[in-house]
Enzyme design. Sequence first.
Site, short mmCIF file in Angstrom:
data_model
loop_
_atom_site.label_atom_id
_atom_site.label_comp_id
_atom_site.label_asym_id
_atom_site.label_seq_id
_atom_site.Cartn_x
_atom_site.Cartn_y
_atom_site.Cartn_z
CB SER A 108 39.63 -7.97 -0.81
OG SER A 108 40.53 -7.24 -0.01
CE1 TYR A 131 43.23 -0.41 0.26
CE2 TYR A 131 43.16 -2.81 0.40
CZ TYR A 131 42.58 -1.57 0.65
OH TYR A 131 41.37 -1.50 1.29
CB THR A 157 41.47 0.84 -3.14
OG1 THR A 157 40.48 -0.14 -3.47
CG2 THR A 157 41.00 1.62 -1.92
CE LYS A 229 35.71 -0.11 -3.47
NZ LYS A 229 36.32 0.29 -2.17
CG HIS A 253 37.71 2.11 2.11
ND1 HIS A 253 38.80 2.05 1.28
CD2 HIS A 253 37.79 1.02 2.90
CE1 HIS A 253 39.53 0.98 1.58
NE2 HIS A 253 38.93 0.33 2.55
#
Length: 364
Positions: A108, A131, A157, A229, A253
């Site tokens: 992450s 992100y 993402t 994603k 998500h």
Amino acid sequence: MASEPVNVNEFQELARRALPKMYYDFFAAGAEDQHTLRENVEAFSRITFQPRILVDVSKIDTSTTILGYKISSPIMIAPTSLQKLAHPEGEIATARAAAACNTIMVVSFMATCTVEEVASSCDAVRFLQLYVFKRRDISAQVVQKAERYGFKAIVLTVDTPRLGRREIDIKNKMVSPKLKNFEGLVSTEISDDKGSNLEALASEIFDPSLSWKDIEWLKSITKLPILIKGVLTCEDAIKAMEVGVSGIIVSNHGARQLDYVPATISALEEVVQAVGGRVPVLLDGGVRRGTDVFKALALGAQAVLVGRPVVYGLAAMGEQGVRRVIEMLKDEFEITMALSGCPRVKDISRSHVRTEQDRLRSML
């Protein structure tokens, strides 16, 4: 639960007992009414098998290859943030479990361990989830650091222009710990007296202007392959092909963003058909059994990503818990392959499953 867990679902209760309520709720909850959270799991139950008999299944090979990397089974570890809230070793324990299970971990962007710490902990194949921040230079620095430390792909993402309304986090006044990847770059200590500081933090740092044209920017700062994603429709799958991504992850998500979107297994086949085999399609969300892995592959996914069960294993038993979760899913997947008449992953086909849509079409 006095006995040892015998399936992945039983780790959730162990995690609930092990964690403070605020942290358990953070990992377990979804957005608003949590309809999609339930549907992500329940939609798998509406897909049935059509097994083949009298096939030689004396040897089963669960291995597969993703972006050129051979893994022991098509079960990868999804990006899950703030893992030190689940266990003191956080993402390092998860990475070691990934290495032991010979699978890929997607780390992450909002991890509680640094890129360097995860990279030095083991030799697992690692992808970095990304992100895009309003300050693009910060996102760029972390991406380039990951590339230097041997990460093999970027997972962008794209479903988070704003944080979904996670009402349980608001009620609990959830507070994010320090995010070490951004120390000295941006403050992540943002308070919100009205509710979750995660929502306030996301509003402060995430870039809501992110759009398709920015894929070109991302390509300009890294040589790594880029997977996208958060795709749920054929239209977005086609656009992803047009901008030249290296892979697509069908994801909502973990049902933490927009409630009442489809379960990912329900959206999968539409995306697979749009992609037409040009890049790998992976599925993220709702996988709790090896049978779920088989169903996803039968509908065209090349692998699945597992998030919450991994965190539950981490909370319950640390690195060993994560290993057991992955191994349980792999063992169940192997049994499903044998009982369906599929000695190799490539033998799994669309004809091995029957969906609700198939049943409706048969009635016309």
